[in-house]
Design a protein around this motif. Structure first.
Motif, PDB file in Angstrom:
ATOM      1  N   UNK A 171      -2.094  15.624  -3.609  1.00  6.27           N
ATOM      2  CA  UNK A 171      -1.271  14.722  -3.961  1.00  6.27           C
ATOM      3  C   UNK A 171      -1.321  13.227  -4.923  1.00  6.27           C
ATOM      4  N   UNK A 172      -2.534  12.626  -4.949  1.00  6.72           N
ATOM      5  CA  UNK A 172      -2.116  11.228  -5.971  1.00  6.72           C
ATOM      6  C   UNK A 172      -2.427  11.800  -7.073  1.00  6.72           C
ATOM      7  N   UNK A 202       0.446   9.436  10.146  1.00  6.25           N
ATOM      8  CA  UNK A 202       1.421   9.237   8.192  1.00  6.25           C
ATOM      9  C   UNK A 202       0.364   7.781   8.090  1.00  6.25           C
ATOM     10  N   UNK A 203       0.207   6.819   9.083  1.00  3.96           N
ATOM     11  CA  UNK A 203      -0.642   5.833   8.922  1.00  3.96           C
ATOM     12  C   UNK A 203      -1.760   6.298   8.005  1.00  3.96           C
ATOM     13  N   UNK A 204      -2.737   6.657   8.292  1.00  5.50           N
ATOM     14  CA  UNK A 204      -3.977   7.905   7.489  1.00  5.50           C
ATOM     15  C   UNK A 204      -3.314   6.978   6.091  1.00  5.50           C
ATOM     16  N   UNK A 205      -2.302   7.498   5.700  1.00  2.87           N
ATOM     17  CA  UNK A 205      -2.281   7.331   3.550  1.00  2.87           C
ATOM     18  C   UNK A 205      -1.877   6.531   3.777  1.00  2.87           C
ATOM     19  N   UNK A 206      -2.033   4.931   4.188  1.00  7.70           N
ATOM     20  CA  UNK A 206      -0.859   3.334   4.373  1.00  7.70           C
ATOM     21  C   UNK A 206      -2.287   3.595   2.983  1.00  7.70           C
ATOM     22  N   UNK A 207      -3.426   3.496   2.821  1.00  9.92           N
ATOM     23  CA  UNK A 207      -3.999   3.403   1.492  1.00  9.92           C
ATOM     24  C   UNK A 207      -4.223   3.870   0.220  1.00  9.92           C
ATOM     25  N   UNK A 208      -3.545   5.448   0.722  1.00 13.32           N
ATOM     26  CA  UNK A 208      -3.220   6.237  -0.358  1.00 13.32           C
ATOM     27  C   UNK A 208      -2.493   5.707  -1.121  1.00 13.32           C
ATOM     28  N   UNK A 209      -1.074   5.649  -0.555  1.00 13.29           N
ATOM     29  CA  UNK A 209       0.230   5.440  -0.789  1.00 13.29           C
ATOM     30  C   UNK A 209       0.255   3.614  -1.639  1.00 13.29           C
ATOM     31  N   UNK A 210      -0.409   2.858  -1.275  1.00 19.00           N
ATOM     32  CA  UNK A 210      -0.526   1.765  -2.427  1.00 19.00           C
ATOM     33  C   UNK A 210      -0.896   2.351  -3.404  1.00 19.00           C
ATOM     34  N   UNK A 211      -2.080   3.155  -2.932  1.00 15.28           N
ATOM     35  CA  UNK A 211      -3.266   3.936  -4.456  1.00 15.28           C
ATOM     36  C   UNK A 211      -1.932   3.776  -5.537  1.00 15.28           C
ATOM     37  N   UNK A 212      -0.719   5.123  -5.280  1.00 18.68           N
ATOM     38  CA  UNK A 212      -0.487   5.524  -5.590  1.00 18.68           C
ATOM     39  C   UNK A 212       0.648   4.677  -6.718  1.00 18.68           C
ATOM     40  N   UNK A 213       1.212   3.881  -5.456  1.00 17.10           N
ATOM     41  CA  UNK A 213       2.368   2.680  -6.655  1.00 17.10           C
ATOM     42  C   UNK A 213       1.611   2.107  -7.633  1.00 17.10           C
ATOM     43  N   UNK A 214       0.505   1.136  -7.348  1.00 21.14           N
ATOM     44  CA  UNK A 214      -0.228   0.457  -7.854  1.00 21.14           C
ATOM     45  C   UNK A 214      -0.775   1.134  -9.403  1.00 21.14           C
ATOM     46  N   UNK A 215      -1.167   2.787  -9.538  1.00 20.81           N
ATOM     47  CA  UNK A 215      -1.644   3.166 -10.525  1.00 20.81           C
ATOM     48  C   UNK A 215       0.044   3.818 -11.390  1.00 20.81           C
ATOM     49  N   UNK A 216       0.513   4.195 -10.375  1.00 24.27           N
ATOM     50  CA  UNK A 216       1.444   4.837 -11.409  1.00 24.27           C
ATOM     51  C   UNK A 216       3.062   4.123 -11.717  1.00 24.27           C
ATOM     52  N   UNK A 217       3.009   2.506 -11.554  1.00 22.88           N
ATOM     53  CA  UNK A 217       4.025   1.653 -10.861  1.00 22.88           C
ATOM     54  C   UNK A 217       5.214   2.086 -10.941  1.00 22.88           C
ATOM     55  N   UNK A 218       5.343   2.664  -9.999  1.00 17.40           N
ATOM     56  CA  UNK A 218       6.224   2.750  -9.158  1.00 17.40           C
ATOM     57  C   UNK A 218       6.643   2.842  -7.764  1.00 17.40           C
ATOM     58  N   UNK A 219       7.717   2.437  -7.497  1.00 19.62           N
ATOM     59  CA  UNK A 219       8.210   2.450  -5.712  1.00 19.62           C
ATOM     60  C   UNK A 219       8.072   3.375  -4.837  1.00 19.62           C
ATOM     61  N   UNK A 220       7.255   3.369  -3.785  1.00 24.18           N
ATOM     62  CA  UNK A 220       6.757   4.059  -2.520  1.00 24.18           C
ATOM     63  C   UNK A 220       7.842   4.027  -1.907  1.00 24.18           C
ATOM     64  N   UNK A 221       8.732   5.223  -1.727  1.00 23.58           N
ATOM     65  CA  UNK A 221       9.819   5.135  -0.567  1.00 23.58           C
ATOM     66  C   UNK A 221       9.386   4.983   1.004  1.00 23.58           C
ATOM     67  N   UNK A 222       8.269   5.981   0.801  1.00 23.55           N
ATOM     68  CA  UNK A 222       7.587   6.099   2.141  1.00 23.55           C
ATOM     69  C   UNK A 222       7.346   7.913   2.323  1.00 23.55           C
ATOM     70  N   UNK A 223       6.074   8.113   3.464  1.00 21.04           N
ATOM     71  CA  UNK A 223       6.110   9.792   3.587  1.00 21.04           C
ATOM     72  C   UNK A 223       6.533  10.586   4.902  1.00 21.04           C
ATOM     73  N   UNK A 224       7.085  11.622   4.409  1.00 25.80           N
ATOM     74  CA  UNK A 224       7.561  12.417   5.409  1.00 25.80           C
ATOM     75  C   UNK A 224       6.685  13.627   6.243  1.00 25.80           C
ATOM     76  N   UNK A 225       6.747  13.315   7.347  1.00 26.76           N
ATOM     77  CA  UNK A 225       5.914  14.035   7.742  1.00 26.76           C
ATOM     78  C   UNK A 225       6.426  15.677   8.076  1.00 26.76           C
TER      79      UNK A 225
END
Length: 486
Positions: A171-172, A202-225
């Motif tokens: 997904x990243x 979903x907390x297992x993807x916390x670091x992935x969410x931050x990395x995706x936001x940093x590399x894309x430059x886009x804001x993260x709105x959340x992770x939907x189970x």
């Protein structure tokens, strides 16, 4: 003045349609007037609208979630595949042309105007328009003349939220890769992203969410189970058709190559005492089937050939000999007859094709398509039901004297359908009949099964649960703030 925002996907089948339905219900519950919109859709699972046209079934579900009647403006361009290389093009609910993919690419620019016209009409009646993209904007080879994703977003002046599907993995790369291939002006239109279909914590993807936001430059709105009740909502995409293990009553459905309007299966699949077995090409039809349901088809003659190529015609005859029941709906109804006549070459070269021969009826293909929302009555039980008709062709023959539905009111009633002498083989043109609890209960009783479901209430409950799911896991305040006036 209405605000609008577009939900695009980092790939096909990432869950855009369901997310838009859930968002529509969530914002409706917040007191907003919401309208769903998809400029271009590709699906043979269409819905008939109150204004007498057809749109993708996903937009009809989204309209329901938004508390609105389905309207052709909600999906102004609908592509209905008829072959591997061509599709019927529906514009604002009516047939526009049948085009090969290469010719459609040339026609796309002239379809932007009606798409924008429909969009602005919807916006005039809503506080918020939720726009759904198609496929992925990363398909940059389709960008020229695009009306499905960034081409429409640019023309309408709307911001975009990108959805990634973590269930399929990578997904990243889906999100960051989309940013990498988009032209800078398109990438700038994307304001945020969200991750869909997460299984587990979903907390297992916390670091992935931050990395995706940093590399894309886009804001993260959340992770939907993963939303466990999603299967209870009407499916639009053929990829979402699945067998459903339930009770002892076994309903077998051959998966036709051009299967269409398969929403007839949804109420049956939701019944606890029913098992749905979708039979893929290469598998025989199980001889212990209580019911073989032959669904609609966008290309009846081609799908009849496909049916025979699998040996299903032989299996079907054996099931009937063993006392099994058969129901053909629309294209499936036409296949069950003695002959299909296509003198005008509507489905290909002019032809006369032998049907499966289990009903003494003949179908003649005609260029005029019947589109209608329909009220009907089951002649055997008297149960009232509502459905829709969406077909070409007229069907006549001796077995039509055993019609089993009555359509219309007292002043305009007409009979519909046909049955063989035993009553175990039936067909009709009416879609959606199993959504009627009374009819479904009576029909399943003839198969020895008990119906327990309040289907329509169940759909409403799932839409409410989906809205609550998104309220919990997505920043809906921020998403709404990102929407812009149009």
């Amino acid at each position: 003045m209405a605000k609008a925002i577009m939900i695009q996907g980092a790939g096909s089948n990432v869950g855009k349609s369901m997310l838009v339905a859930g968002l529509a219900r969530a914002y409706l519950r917040r007191g907003l007037s919401v309208a769903p919109f998809k400029p271009q859709n590709m699906s043979n699972n269409a819905a008939v609208t109150e204004d007498g046209g057809e749109i993708g079934r996903a937009q009809a579900l989204q309209a329901r979630a938004a508390g609105r009647a389905a309207h052709t403006d909600m999906n102004p361009v609908l592509l209905k595949p008829e072959s591997e290389i061509g599709a019927q093009v529906i514009v604002q609910g009516k047939r526009f042309a049948t085009l090969k993919a290469r010719d459609y690419a040339k026609a796309k620019p002239q379809l932007l105007a009606p798409a924008l016209e429909s969009f602005h009409r919807l916006a005039a009646s809503a506080d918020l328009v939720l726009i759904e993209g198609a496929g992925s904007p990363a398909e940059i080879n389709l960008r020229a003349g695009d009306i499905a994703n960034m081409g429409f977003a640019e023309a309408a002046g709307v911001p975009v939220v990108l959805i990634g599907d973590i269930d399929r993995g990578g997904v990243i790369a889906q999100i960051v890769g989309t940013k990498a291939v988009l032209p800078p002006e398109d990438a700038a239109r994307i304001k945020a992203f969200a991750i869909n279909k997460f299984r587990g914590d979903v907390r297992l993807f916390d670091e992935g969410l931050i990395a995706t936001a940093d590399m894309s430059g886009w804001e993260a709105l959340g992770v939907v189970p993963w939303f466990e009740q999603s299967w209870r909502l009407p499916a639009e995409d053929v990829m979402d058709i699945a067998s459903r293990k339930g009770g002892a009553c076994k309903i077998v459905v051959p998966r036709l190559a051009r299967i269409a309007n398969f929403d007839d299966l949804d109420p049956l699949a939701a019944e606890a005492n029913v098992s749905i077995d979708i039979i893929e090409a290469g598998r025989p039809l199980p001889l212990d089937a209580d019911l073989v349901l032959i669904p609609g088809s966008k290309s009846t003659i081609a799908d009849l050939a496909h049916f025979r190529a699998q040996g299903w015609d032989i299996d079907l005859a054996a099931i009937i000999r063993r006392g099994g029941h058969v129901l053909g709906i629309c294209g499936g109804y036409q296949m069950l007859g003695r002959e299909i006549i296509d003198a005008d070459g509507i489905e290909g070269p002019p032809s006369r094709v032998a049907g499966l021969g289990h009903l003494d009826i003949v179908t003649e293909m005609k260029p005029e398509k019947r589109l209608a929302l329909t009220q009907a009555r089951d002649m055997a039980s008297g149960a009232a039901l509502a459905g829709y008709e969406i077909h070409i062709g007229t069907t006549t023959g001796p077995d039509c004297a055993r019609a089993w539905l009555e359509i219309g009111g007292e002043d305009s009633a007409r009979s519909e359908g046909a049955a063989n002498a035993s009553g175990r083989v039936k067909g009709c043109y009416l879609h959606g009949l199993f959504a009627s609890d009374a009819f479904r209960a009576g029909y399943l009783a003839t198969l020895g099964a008990r119906a327990t479901l309040d289907y329509e209430t169940g759909v409403e409950e799932v839409l409410d649960a989906l809205a609550e799911h998104l309220e919990t896991h997505l920043d809906l305040d921020r998403l709404l703030a990102l929407a812009e006036e149009v």
